[in-house]
Design a protein around this motif. Structure first.
Motif, PDB file in Angstrom:
ATOM      1  N   GLY A 298      73.106  64.068  82.050  1.00 23.80           N
ATOM      2  CA  GLY A 298      72.964  64.244  83.489  1.00 23.80           C
ATOM      3  C   GLY A 298      72.025  63.170  84.001  1.00 23.80           C
ATOM      4  N   ILE A 299      72.401  62.495  85.090  1.00 22.17           N
ATOM      5  CA  ILE A 299      71.563  61.408  85.596  1.00 22.17           C
ATOM      6  C   ILE A 299      71.302  61.568  87.087  1.00 22.17           C
ATOM      7  N   LEU A 300      70.169  61.032  87.501  1.00 23.28           N
ATOM      8  CA  LEU A 300      69.793  60.947  88.907  1.00 23.28           C
ATOM      9  C   LEU A 300      69.660  59.464  89.218  1.00 23.28           C
ATOM     10  N   PHE A 301      70.327  58.984  90.282  1.00 23.84           N
ATOM     11  CA  PHE A 301      70.209  57.574  90.594  1.00 23.84           C
ATOM     12  C   PHE A 301      70.209  57.300  92.089  1.00 23.84           C
ATOM     13  N   ILE A 312      67.479  56.569  88.025  1.00 21.41           N
ATOM     14  CA  ILE A 312      66.079  56.975  88.161  1.00 21.41           C
ATOM     15  C   ILE A 312      65.651  57.836  86.977  1.00 21.41           C
ATOM     16  N   ASP A 313      66.500  58.799  86.624  1.00 24.68           N
ATOM     17  CA  ASP A 313      66.155  59.692  85.510  1.00 24.68           C
ATOM     18  C   ASP A 313      67.425  60.144  84.814  1.00 24.68           C
ATOM     19  N   ARG A 314      67.246  60.579  83.587  1.00 22.51           N
ATOM     20  CA  ARG A 314      68.368  61.010  82.753  1.00 22.51           C
ATOM     21  C   ARG A 314      67.912  62.173  81.884  1.00 22.51           C
ATOM     22  N   ASP A 365      65.057  71.207  89.109  1.00 24.48           N
ATOM     23  CA  ASP A 365      64.241  70.758  90.232  1.00 24.48           C
ATOM     24  C   ASP A 365      64.052  69.255  90.137  1.00 24.48           C
ATOM     25  N   ILE A 366      63.986  68.583  91.305  1.00 21.18           N
ATOM     26  CA  ILE A 366      63.658  67.156  91.355  1.00 21.18           C
ATOM     27  C   ILE A 366      62.196  67.053  91.777  1.00 21.18           C
ATOM     28  N   VAL A 367      61.360  66.563  90.880  1.00 20.70           N
ATOM     29  CA  VAL A 367      59.931  66.493  91.166  1.00 20.70           C
ATOM     30  C   VAL A 367      59.478  65.043  91.197  1.00 20.70           C
ATOM     31  N   ARG A 373      60.857  59.970  90.370  1.00 20.74           N
ATOM     32  CA  ARG A 373      61.381  61.339  90.369  1.00 20.74           C
ATOM     33  C   ARG A 373      61.975  61.723  89.021  1.00 20.74           C
ATOM     34  N   LYS A 374      61.786  62.985  88.660  1.00 22.28           N
ATOM     35  CA  LYS A 374      62.272  63.498  87.393  1.00 22.28           C
ATOM     36  C   LYS A 374      63.076  64.784  87.603  1.00 22.28           C
ATOM     37  N   LEU A 375      64.017  65.009  86.722  1.00 24.43           N
ATOM     38  CA  LEU A 375      64.793  66.247  86.702  1.00 24.43           C
ATOM     39  C   LEU A 375      64.120  67.223  85.741  1.00 24.43           C
ATOM     40  N   VAL A 376      63.760  68.390  86.249  1.00 26.13           N
ATOM     41  CA  VAL A 376      63.058  69.391  85.449  1.00 26.13           C
ATOM     42  C   VAL A 376      63.896  70.666  85.394  1.00 26.13           C
ATOM     43  N   PHE A 377      64.296  71.074  84.216  1.00 24.54           N
ATOM     44  CA  PHE A 377      65.143  72.254  84.048  1.00 24.54           C
ATOM     45  C   PHE A 377      64.397  73.529  84.420  1.00 24.54           C
ATOM     46  N   ARG A 378      65.120  74.437  85.130  1.00 25.17           N
ATOM     47  CA  ARG A 378      64.535  75.718  85.501  1.00 25.17           C
ATOM     48  C   ARG A 378      65.267  76.918  84.906  1.00 25.17           C
ATOM     49  N   ASN A 379      66.605  76.936  85.016  1.00 28.42           N
ATOM     50  CA  ASN A 379      67.315  78.116  84.500  1.00 28.42           C
ATOM     51  C   ASN A 379      68.812  77.840  84.490  1.00 28.42           C
ATOM     52  N   TYR A 380      69.554  78.780  83.915  1.00 28.78           N
ATOM     53  CA  TYR A 380      71.014  78.757  83.931  1.00 28.78           C
ATOM     54  C   TYR A 380      71.544  79.831  84.867  1.00 28.78           C
ATOM     55  N   PHE A 381      72.751  79.599  85.399  1.00 28.04           N
ATOM     56  CA  PHE A 381      73.476  80.649  86.112  1.00 28.04           C
ATOM     57  C   PHE A 381      74.900  80.716  85.588  1.00 28.04           C
TER      58      PHE A 381
END
Length: 500
Positions: A298-301, A312-314, A365-367, A373-381
């Protein structure tokens, strides 16, 4: 039978188990079977399940724990407004796009245009025969874009299947002029490396940029050889779409390996599909951001410069994610929901054996700020309404429901139906409404269910792979404010600024 206020929650723990500019597309009202070219692809063949799984499914139906075969059930806050069955396009129904009073529905054999000015009675405006899976579809102004990810003899709408090992084979993007909705006109074709499984629009005033997602290269494919570690970028001039062309192939996963620097998959990461491209990308133009669901990553760019996107993050999830499939931002651009298409779509993964964290959504979450900026895992649905082992079910395409102060989403789950859920608290997601049909079969694992479910101008629209086009209405205090938000256009993978 339609149960308007069925409260069965299905929590029983079921077991494991070649083009010229201005070429007119083939518009159909009716056609004999012999007149259609080869299909874009065929649905997966039904698979037998064990006798015990068959008996368990029948028992669950008899006990009222799951709906009967093809029986429609839904939560009390959902109304099933309309269904329009398939017509002359026999292929698998796929993605949806919207513009004004029209909905555009992809199908492996072409696309269909509906007038949804009256959502209770949608009318077919046009059906276009143009085979080529998946026929992922988007619209922008007078242009419609269609993805072809099956190897074809040429780029025409009368093409036939042809092996990808042949150099003359064609896959890529098709562009139609839809200024006359009743007579779409095929105006351009652009071949892309490894075809186009999905695509994402980055629209500008004069041009539309198209990010083409494709994957699975092979050394024997002349036009799809490894490494394939990026995306094709197409530039389409609005005033001259026939001049559409690839303007770049940005590498998103640089590395020295044969497949670049993406997730190596198994055996290093058992159960994870190695990254050889992206499956789908979602852009949020108002924030110059994009999120890529890229097989094992998963990437954020940043898309400030649309011809040169910058990663930006992966992130990776080598415990519970198998195939990063799609992404959805929240409106504030401080969260991303990624989906895991465990089993690729035809598998029965909504059961107790698979569990709640696989074949699910991952909420991040994007922090931070800017390029930090970083991708931070919170939970599954994942939906908790367990399905029979004869039902394919996994997280699939969805969109936001625009309500200020809340993060709400509607999402397709194949035979798991349509789910409306909330992730305002990233760590505590919850379902608030649903719609589904009972299993298509209790003897075989049969492909079916909702491919895409999106909220548009007061209603939810679902493209069921086999049952057709469904219109739903949700009535709930949490989602009711969304009815005041009206868009001129919606491509779910080009997320609008709902309140800007």
């Amino acid at each position: 039978m339609i149960l308007l206020n069925d409260r069965r929650t299905r929590r029983r723990r079921l077991g494991a188990g070649a083009i010229a500019g201005g070429l007119l597309a083939a518009l159909l009202v009716a056609a004999p079977a012999g007149a259609t070219p080869d299909p874009g692809d065929v649905p997966p063949k039904p698979k037998e399940v064990s006798k015990s799984a068959q008996a368990e499914a029948r028992e669950a139906i008899e006990n009222g724990e799951i709906p009967g075969r093809d029986e429609i059930v839904h939560s009390a806050n959902i109304e099933h407004v309309a269904n329009i069955p398939k017509d002359v396009l026999p292929g698998i129904n796929t993605d949806l796009a919207f513009q004004g009073r029209y909905a555009f529905a992809g199908n492996y054999d072409g696309f269909r245009i509906f007038d949804i000015g009256n959502p209770k009675s949608p009318k077919t405006v046009a059906q276009v025969l143009c085979p080529g899976s998946q026929n992922d579809i988007s619209v922008s102004g007078n242009l419609l874009f269609l993805s072809t990810d099956s190897s074809r003899s040429d780029s025409s709408c009368s093409s036939t299947t042809q092996p990808a090992t042949e150099k003359s084979s064609w896959e890529g993007m098709k562009v139609f002029d839809i200024s006359d909705k009743r007579n779409p006109r095929y105006v351009a074709a652009v071949e892309t490396a490894c075809g186009s499984h999905t695509h994402t629009l980055v629209p500008e005033r004069r041009n539309v940029y198209v990010y083409v997602s494709s994957y699975s290269p092979d050394a024997t494919y002349p036009d799809c050889r490894p490494p394939h570690d990026g995306i094709s970028v197409i530039k389409v001039p609005r005033s001259a779409p026939e001049k559409a062309a690839v303007v770049g192939f940005p590498v998103l996963f640089p590395g020295e390996g044969p497949d670049g620097g993406g997730n190596p998959g198994g055996p290093t990461n058992p159960g994870v599909i190695k990254t050889t491209g992206c499956h789908d990308i979602t852009v949020l133009p108002s924030a110059d951001l994009a999120a890529g669901a890229c097989m094992g990553d998963g990437i954020l760019f940043s898309v400030k410069d649309p011809e040169h996107p910058k990663v930006i993050d992966r992130v990776q999830d080598n415990v519970n994610f198998s195939f990063w499939h799609s992404a959805t931002f929240n409106q504030k651009a401080n969260k991303v929901v990624f989906t895991d298409e465990l089993g690729g779509g035809p598998a029965p993964t909504c059961n107790a054996a698979t569990g709640p964290n696989r074949g699910a959504d991952g909420i991040y979450d994007i922090v931070g700020k800017g390029d930090e900026r970083k991708l931070v895992f919170r939970n599954y649905f994942k939906i908790s309404r367990h399905q029979a082992d004869t039902e394919n079910c996994v997280a699939h395409n969805g969109s936001l429901i625009p309500v200020k102060g809340r993060d709400l989403m509607v999402q397709a789950w194949y035979q798991g139906g349509v789910s409306v859920w909330e992730f305002t608290d990233s760590s505590k997601p919850r379902e608030i409404a649903y719609f589904e049909r009972g299993p298509a079969s209790t003897e075989q694992l049969t492909f079916g269910g909702s491919w895409s479910a999106y909220y548009y101008n007061g209603h939810i629209y679902s493209n069921d792979t086999t049952k057709g086009f469904d219109v739903l209405k949700i009535k709930d205090r949490r989602t009711d404010p969304a009815r005041w938000v009206h868009l001129r256009e919606l491509n779910a993978q080009t997320q609008p600024d709902y309140f800007g």
